[in-house]
Enzyme design. Structure first.
Site, PDB file in Angstrom:
ATOM      1  N   SER A   1      26.281 -26.994  22.026  1.00 17.54           N
ATOM      2  CA  SER A   1      25.072 -26.354  21.037  1.00 17.54           C
ATOM      3  C   SER A   1      24.183 -27.731  21.225  1.00 17.54           C
ATOM      4  O   SER A   1      24.605 -28.689  21.096  1.00 17.54           O
ATOM      5  CB  SER A   1      25.370 -26.176  20.007  1.00 17.54           C
ATOM      6  OG  SER A   1      24.474 -25.557  19.349  1.00 17.54           O
TER       7      SER A   1
ATOM      8  N   TYR B   1      28.251 -28.156  11.937  1.00 12.30           N
ATOM      9  CA  TYR B   1      27.953 -27.121  12.671  1.00 12.30           C
ATOM     10  C   TYR B   1      27.402 -27.949  13.795  1.00 12.30           C
ATOM     11  O   TYR B   1      27.786 -28.717  15.100  1.00 12.30           O
ATOM     12  CB  TYR B   1      27.557 -26.060  13.006  1.00 12.30           C
ATOM     13  CG  TYR B   1      27.368 -25.381  14.626  1.00 12.30           C
ATOM     14  CD1 TYR B   1      28.243 -24.545  14.312  1.00 12.30           C
ATOM     15  CD2 TYR B   1      26.054 -25.619  15.408  1.00 12.30           C
ATOM     16  CE1 TYR B   1      27.948 -24.398  15.914  1.00 12.30           C
ATOM     17  CE2 TYR B   1      26.450 -24.841  15.971  1.00 12.30           C
ATOM     18  CZ  TYR B   1      26.864 -24.318  17.046  1.00 12.30           C
ATOM     19  OH  TYR B   1      27.206 -23.397  18.257  1.00 12.30           O
TER      20      TYR B   1
END
Length: 269
Positions: A131, A144
């Site tokens: 990501s 995350y």
């Protein structure tokens, strides 16, 4: 040669499903994975295998089924993942560990399971879906970011370890895309008595808006195809809105405190 055999973890929805559909249309033989096959009795886009990336035995069973059918595996797309948001202080350790288990340890479990076959073949490509959030510590998304950043770094290490076997490893970092990730995401509740109530509430709203306004997941699928067709893939790839990709460049050139303020301004807009 017959069509390449591709395995996509987390292939039943979102980005994984988009990649599977796209590669199937391009002539690849695609297998996706899901934790519970019973939830998808009418899934016909490509073949699904049951796999929980957190459980090595589950991973090995699914790989055995695939190899029994195809006798080879050309491409692994490590896509299975989970979102998590919340103030670090108020995020339960159980949820932190689960996020690392799925987003970081999970991909390693699958890699460990497929490497012996790829080594026997003398070829193979592993694409770890990370990501853009993995390039920076984002407020209320620190866990995350950490899981995806860890996967980026381990990709660099693994790539050097397996190079002599004819196997390539790379990672692809998407920005925000319109998927159902928010539905499965753990987010710490916005508590009325929390010192983070106002700040976290605004950030959570911004996160949801960014996902809703995200691009078509097929963009990620096209990038995956480009990587598969590249003779010598790079270590890192990014895909997403220009501003999101540019944010990585800005981190390299701006003073840390200036960049920090940019992130704070965006999260509270």
């Amino acid at each position: 040669m017959d069509s390449k055999i591709v395995l996509i973890t987390g292939g039943s929805s979102g980005i994984g499903k988009a990649i599977g559909i796209y590669l199937t249309k391009k002539g690849f033989t695609v297998y996706g994975t899901t934790r519970n096959l019973k939830k998808y009795p009418d899934f016909t886009e490509f073949q699904l295998l049951e796999m929980d990336v957190r459980e090595p035995q589950s991973v090995n069973r699914a790989i055995d089924v695939l190899l029994e059918k195809e006798n080879r595996l050309d491409v692994l797309v490590n896509n299975a993942g989970v979102g998590i948001t919340g103030p670090l202080e108020e995020t339960p350790n159980k949820e932190i560990l689960n996020a690392f288990d799925i987003n970081f340890i999970g991909p390693l479990n699958v890699i460990k399971s497929v490497l012996p076959q790829m080594r026997r073949q003398g070829s193979g490509l592993i694409i770890n879906i990370t990501s853009i959030a993995g390039y920076m510590g984002l407020p209320y998304r620190g866990i995350y970011s950490a899981t995806k950043g860890a996967l980026e770094l381990i990709t660099e290490s693994l790539r050097m370890e397996i190079k002599d076997f004819g196997i390539t490893c790379t990672c692809l970092a998407p920005g925000d895309f319109a998927t159902n990730i928010a539905a499965g995401r753990y987010h710490a509740p916005v508590n009325n008595d929390s010192p983070y109530k106002e700040s976290y509430g605004k950030t959570l709203n911004t996160i949801d808006q960014d996902v809703d306004k995200g691009g078509d997941p097929e963009e990620v699928a096209k990038k995956v195809l480009q990587i598969i067709n590249t003779k010598n893939p790079k270590v890192h790839y990014k895909v997403g809105a220009l501003l999101q990709k540019f944010s990585i460049v800005l981190k390299k050139v701006l003073p840390d405190t200036w960049y920090e303020q940019l992130l704070l301004n965006h999260s509270k807009k």
